[in-house]
Design a protein around this motif. Structure first.
Motif, PDB file in Angstrom:
ATOM      1  N   GLY A 186       0.814  -1.213   0.000  1.00  0.00           N
ATOM      2  CA  GLY A 186       0.000   0.000   0.000  1.00  0.00           C
ATOM      3  C   GLY A 186       0.846   1.261   0.000  1.00  0.00           C
ATOM      4  O   GLY A 186       0.559   2.226  -0.718  1.00  0.00           O
ATOM      5  N   LEU A 187       1.928   1.255   0.792  1.00  0.00           N
ATOM      6  CA  LEU A 187       2.818   2.412   0.868  1.00  0.00           C
ATOM      7  C   LEU A 187       3.510   2.701  -0.465  1.00  0.00           C
ATOM      8  O   LEU A 187       3.777   3.857  -0.804  1.00  0.00           O
ATOM      9  CB  LEU A 187       3.890   2.181   1.949  1.00  0.00           C
ATOM     10  N   GLU A 188       3.791   1.640  -1.221  1.00  0.00           N
ATOM     11  CA  GLU A 188       4.555   1.793  -2.461  1.00  0.00           C
ATOM     12  C   GLU A 188       3.685   1.988  -3.698  1.00  0.00           C
ATOM     13  O   GLU A 188       4.197   2.064  -4.810  1.00  0.00           O
ATOM     14  CB  GLU A 188       5.487   0.588  -2.651  1.00  0.00           C
ATOM     15  N   CYS A 189       2.362   2.033  -3.524  1.00  0.00           N
ATOM     16  CA  CYS A 189       1.462   2.277  -4.657  1.00  0.00           C
ATOM     17  C   CYS A 189       1.717   3.666  -5.245  1.00  0.00           C
ATOM     18  O   CYS A 189       1.697   4.651  -4.514  1.00  0.00           O
ATOM     19  CB  CYS A 189       0.000   2.198  -4.212  1.00  0.00           C
ATOM     20  N   ASP A 190       1.964   3.735  -6.541  1.00  0.00           N
ATOM     21  CA  ASP A 190       2.179   5.016  -7.214  1.00  0.00           C
ATOM     22  C   ASP A 190       0.882   5.390  -7.942  1.00  0.00           C
ATOM     23  O   ASP A 190       0.675   5.050  -9.104  1.00  0.00           O
ATOM     24  CB  ASP A 190       3.338   4.901  -8.213  1.00  0.00           C
ATOM     25  N   PHE A 191       0.009   6.118  -7.245  1.00  0.00           N
ATOM     26  CA  PHE A 191      -1.298   6.435  -7.819  1.00  0.00           C
ATOM     27  C   PHE A 191      -1.222   7.481  -8.927  1.00  0.00           C
ATOM     28  O   PHE A 191      -2.103   7.553  -9.776  1.00  0.00           O
ATOM     29  CB  PHE A 191      -2.265   6.874  -6.719  1.00  0.00           C
ATOM     30  N   ASP A 192      -0.154   8.278  -8.951  1.00  0.00           N
ATOM     31  CA  ASP A 192       0.024   9.217 -10.063  1.00  0.00           C
ATOM     32  C   ASP A 192       0.233   8.464 -11.365  1.00  0.00           C
ATOM     33  O   ASP A 192      -0.289   8.838 -12.416  1.00  0.00           O
ATOM     34  CB  ASP A 192       1.227  10.133  -9.791  1.00  0.00           C
ATOM     35  N   GLU A 193       1.011   7.379 -11.278  1.00  0.00           N
ATOM     36  CA  GLU A 193       1.265   6.553 -12.469  1.00  0.00           C
ATOM     37  C   GLU A 193      -0.005   5.826 -12.897  1.00  0.00           C
ATOM     38  O   GLU A 193      -0.276   5.666 -14.089  1.00  0.00           O
ATOM     39  CB  GLU A 193       2.385   5.532 -12.156  1.00  0.00           C
ATOM     40  N   VAL A 194      -0.779   5.389 -11.921  1.00  0.00           N
ATOM     41  CA  VAL A 194      -2.038   4.694 -12.223  1.00  0.00           C
ATOM     42  C   VAL A 194      -2.996   5.627 -12.966  1.00  0.00           C
ATOM     43  O   VAL A 194      -3.655   5.225 -13.927  1.00  0.00           O
ATOM     44  CB  VAL A 194      -2.701   4.188 -10.919  1.00  0.00           C
ATOM     45  N   LYS A 195      -3.067   6.887 -12.532  1.00  0.00           N
ATOM     46  CA  LYS A 195      -4.001   7.842 -13.141  1.00  0.00           C
ATOM     47  C   LYS A 195      -3.707   8.073 -14.618  1.00  0.00           C
ATOM     48  O   LYS A 195      -4.608   8.285 -15.414  1.00  0.00           O
ATOM     49  CB  LYS A 195      -3.943   9.176 -12.389  1.00  0.00           C
ATOM     50  N   CYS A 237      -5.130  -1.027   2.985  1.00  0.00           N
ATOM     51  CA  CYS A 237      -5.752   0.299   3.148  1.00  0.00           C
ATOM     52  C   CYS A 237      -4.909   1.181   4.075  1.00  0.00           C
ATOM     53  O   CYS A 237      -4.747   2.386   3.826  1.00  0.00           O
ATOM     54  CB  CYS A 237      -7.162   0.168   3.719  1.00  0.00           C
ATOM     55  N   ALA A 238      -4.371   0.578   5.128  1.00  0.00           N
ATOM     56  CA  ALA A 238      -3.518   1.329   6.060  1.00  0.00           C
ATOM     57  C   ALA A 238      -2.279   1.854   5.342  1.00  0.00           C
ATOM     58  O   ALA A 238      -1.867   3.003   5.540  1.00  0.00           O
ATOM     59  CB  ALA A 238      -3.116   0.441   7.234  1.00  0.00           C
ATOM     60  N   GLY A 239      -1.683   1.008   4.503  1.00  0.00           N
ATOM     61  CA  GLY A 239      -0.501   1.416   3.736  1.00  0.00           C
ATOM     62  C   GLY A 239      -0.809   2.578   2.808  1.00  0.00           C
ATOM     63  O   GLY A 239      -0.041   3.550   2.718  1.00  0.00           O
ATOM     64  N   THR A 244       0.668  10.691   3.907  1.00  0.00           N
ATOM     65  CA  THR A 244       1.139  11.562   4.994  1.00  0.00           C
ATOM     66  C   THR A 244       2.573  12.029   4.720  1.00  0.00           C
ATOM     67  O   THR A 244       3.288  11.419   3.922  1.00  0.00           O
ATOM     68  CB  THR A 244       1.107  10.805   6.343  1.00  0.00           C
ATOM     69  N   PRO A 245       3.014  13.073   5.404  1.00  0.00           N
ATOM     70  CA  PRO A 245       4.394  13.565   5.213  1.00  0.00           C
ATOM     71  C   PRO A 245       5.461  12.562   5.665  1.00  0.00           C
ATOM     72  O   PRO A 245       6.632  12.708   5.299  1.00  0.00           O
ATOM     73  CB  PRO A 245       4.441  14.832   6.090  1.00  0.00           C
ATOM     74  N   LEU A 246       5.066  11.574   6.446  1.00  0.00           N
ATOM     75  CA  LEU A 246       6.033  10.596   6.961  1.00  0.00           C
ATOM     76  C   LEU A 246       6.157   9.346   6.067  1.00  0.00           C
ATOM     77  O   LEU A 246       6.727   8.348   6.488  1.00  0.00           O
ATOM     78  CB  LEU A 246       5.624  10.153   8.378  1.00  0.00           C
ATOM     79  N   LYS A 247       5.618   9.427   4.849  1.00  0.00           N
ATOM     80  CA  LYS A 247       5.595   8.252   3.974  1.00  0.00           C
ATOM     81  C   LYS A 247       6.972   7.599   3.833  1.00  0.00           C
ATOM     82  O   LYS A 247       7.121   6.391   4.035  1.00  0.00           O
ATOM     83  CB  LYS A 247       5.072   8.642   2.587  1.00  0.00           C
ATOM     84  N   LEU A 248       7.998   8.365   3.477  1.00  0.00           N
ATOM     85  CA  LEU A 248       9.326   7.799   3.222  1.00  0.00           C
ATOM     86  C   LEU A 248       9.921   7.165   4.480  1.00  0.00           C
ATOM     87  O   LEU A 248      10.484   6.072   4.435  1.00  0.00           O
ATOM     88  CB  LEU A 248      10.270   8.878   2.675  1.00  0.00           C
ATOM     89  N   GLU A 249       9.776   7.858   5.610  1.00  0.00           N
ATOM     90  CA  GLU A 249      10.320   7.348   6.874  1.00  0.00           C
ATOM     91  C   GLU A 249       9.613   6.060   7.296  1.00  0.00           C
ATOM     92  O   GLU A 249      10.263   5.078   7.688  1.00  0.00           O
ATOM     93  CB  GLU A 249      10.159   8.407   7.966  1.00  0.00           C
ATOM     94  N   ILE A 250       8.282   6.054   7.177  1.00  0.00           N
ATOM     95  CA  ILE A 250       7.505   4.869   7.556  1.00  0.00           C
ATOM     96  C   ILE A 250       7.817   3.707   6.625  1.00  0.00           C
ATOM     97  O   ILE A 250       8.037   2.565   7.065  1.00  0.00           O
ATOM     98  CB  ILE A 250       5.990   5.183   7.539  1.00  0.00           C
ATOM     99  N   THR A 251       7.854   3.976   5.308  1.00  0.00           N
ATOM    100  CA  THR A 251       8.150   2.925   4.321  1.00  0.00           C
ATOM    101  C   THR A 251       9.506   2.297   4.597  1.00  0.00           C
ATOM    102  O   THR A 251       9.646   1.070   4.616  1.00  0.00           O
ATOM    103  CB  THR A 251       8.124   3.501   2.893  1.00  0.00           C
ATOM    104  N   HIS A 252      10.513   3.139   4.808  1.00  0.00           N
ATOM    105  CA  HIS A 252      11.884   2.654   5.034  1.00  0.00           C
ATOM    106  C   HIS A 252      11.952   1.751   6.263  1.00  0.00           C
ATOM    107  O   HIS A 252      12.496   0.639   6.201  1.00  0.00           O
ATOM    108  CB  HIS A 252      12.820   3.854   5.199  1.00  0.00           C
ATOM    109  N   ASN A 253      11.376   2.208   7.370  1.00  0.00           N
ATOM    110  CA  ASN A 253      11.496   1.462   8.625  1.00  0.00           C
ATOM    111  C   ASN A 253      10.632   0.202   8.653  1.00  0.00           C
ATOM    112  O   ASN A 253      11.072  -0.849   9.141  1.00  0.00           O
ATOM    113  CB  ASN A 253      11.143   2.374   9.801  1.00  0.00           C
TER     114      ASN A 253
END
Length: 377
Positions: free
Chosen positions: A69-78, A241-243, A249-258
């Protein structure tokens, strides 16, 4: 064998198996499943599937879906939403029909036959992405459509599993109540995404504590997964859905990495190793023929389904072939669906080993086919 020894054996086996697989150009997950087969009852008999490993494997599934969920690129999907959606739907419908028909021919129940279709309608393009990157084709039209279709396909597969679980596990609770709970869950996710989680993340960010940020993210993930279960949906859907919510959120990169580090280094290997632990030897001619028939059907239904869907949207024959072969791999998504189905007692264990073997074979065949098609064109 005490629990610490079991954890050590599983992690070492997963690490070694994954590294060997990568070095012979196979997906890491194939090596981790093979590690489970080697250390499990089938060969060395060092580790058995018990409550500890099952619990860690379940947590691994949840984190895997959060990462997806975190890695979904919705801009590319659009950008290619129409084509991607048609490709994903046609790539789901054909496997559903094909595997339902195969199940009927093999005298499986209606529930099992439909579930076979649900399992093999899933797609995992992590390996496809690696091949496209290697050959410089990821940013082409075909590459973008594959990425978009994979996201739509994942959502459809998770929804199908959740709907299937609701229909076939409903007992005392009336179906109308279940539908009401599921609608309430959708409303809850919308509220969480639009207001609650963004505000909570803003509040946590003010404390400037990375550990607190990740703890909050994990609490959100497990809460949404648990609520999905309560509403007769799959925890997998809740985690996904949580992902998606945390990705906004602004913490996407930090949350994804950890979370990626926590998942890939500790919990996710338990999921893939546990699949190997459950496998039984397919030694009869009957079992081998079923694996062969399922593998051919798995490859053809995705290749043709997605390829035809792409051509219906005006994609060239060349790109349609690339898209079709790129969507063949079942990988993690199908393994997750199969594992959730078996743990929910929706799928019998009689042909479970054959199904897992077919998923693994499709994952190995996909990059070989894709490289062949890319080189040919």
């Amino acid at each position: 064998m005490n629990y610490l020894t079991e954890i050590i054996v599983v992690l070492v086996a997963a690490m070694v198996g994954g590294e060997i697989a990568i070095r012979i150009n196979l997906p890491r997950v194939v090596g981790q499943i093979a590690a489970g087969i080697i250390v499990g009852p089938l060969l060395l008999n060092l580790v058995h599937l018990n409550s500890l490993i099952s619990t860690l494997a379940d947590l691994g599934i949840i984190l895997l879906m959060v990462i997806a969920g975190l890695e979904c690129d919705f801009d590319e999907v659009k950008k290619h939403l129409k084509t991607s959606t048609v490709v994903a739907i046609s790539g789901v419908v054909l496997p559903l029909i094909g595997f339902y028909g195969l199940g009927f021919l093999l005298h499986q129940s209606m529930m099992e036959s439909i579930l076979w279709g649900v399992i093999f309608s899933a797609t995992s393009v992590s390996i496809t992405v690696a091949v496209l990157q290697e050959m410089g084709k990821l940013k082409t039209t075909a590459g973008a459509i594959i990425l978009g279709a994979a996201v739509v396909d994942d959502v459809i597969s998770i929804l199908l599993l959740s709907i299937f679980s609701s229909v076939f596990t409903a007992k005392a609770t009336s179906f109308s109540v279940i539908i009401g709970l599921q609608i309430a869950y959708v409303a809850f996710v919308y509220i969480m995404t639009r207001w609650l989680i963004p505000e909570l993340i803003k509040l946590v960010m003010k404390l400037e504590n990375t550990a607190l940020n990740i703890s909050t993210a994990l609490i959100i993930c497990f809460t949404m997964a648990e609520l999905a279960e309560i509403c007769h949906l799959s925890a997998v859907l809740g985690a996904f859905c949580a992902g998606i919510t945390l990705a906004m959120t602004p913490l996407k990169l930090e949350i994804t990495h950890n979370i990626d580090i926590l998942g890939s280094s500790f919990l996710v290997p338990f999921f893939f190793v546990s699949i190997g632990l459950e496998l039984k030897m397919v030694s009869s001619w009957h079992g081998i023929l079923i694996v062969l028939a399922m593998t051919i059907l798995a490859v053809l239904t995705k290749w043709l389904g997605c390829g035809i869907g792409a051509q219906l949207c005006g994609t060239s024959f060349k790109d349609a072939n690339i898209i079709g072969t790129g969507m063949v791999s079942r990988g993690e998504m199908a393994l997750i669906v199969a594992q959730v189905a078996i743990s929910s007692h929706l799928l019998s264990t009689s042909l479970y080993s054959e199904i897992i073997l077919v998923i693994i074979l499709s994952t190995i065949i996909s990059p070989i086919l894709l490289k062949f098609v890319l080189v040919k064109w």
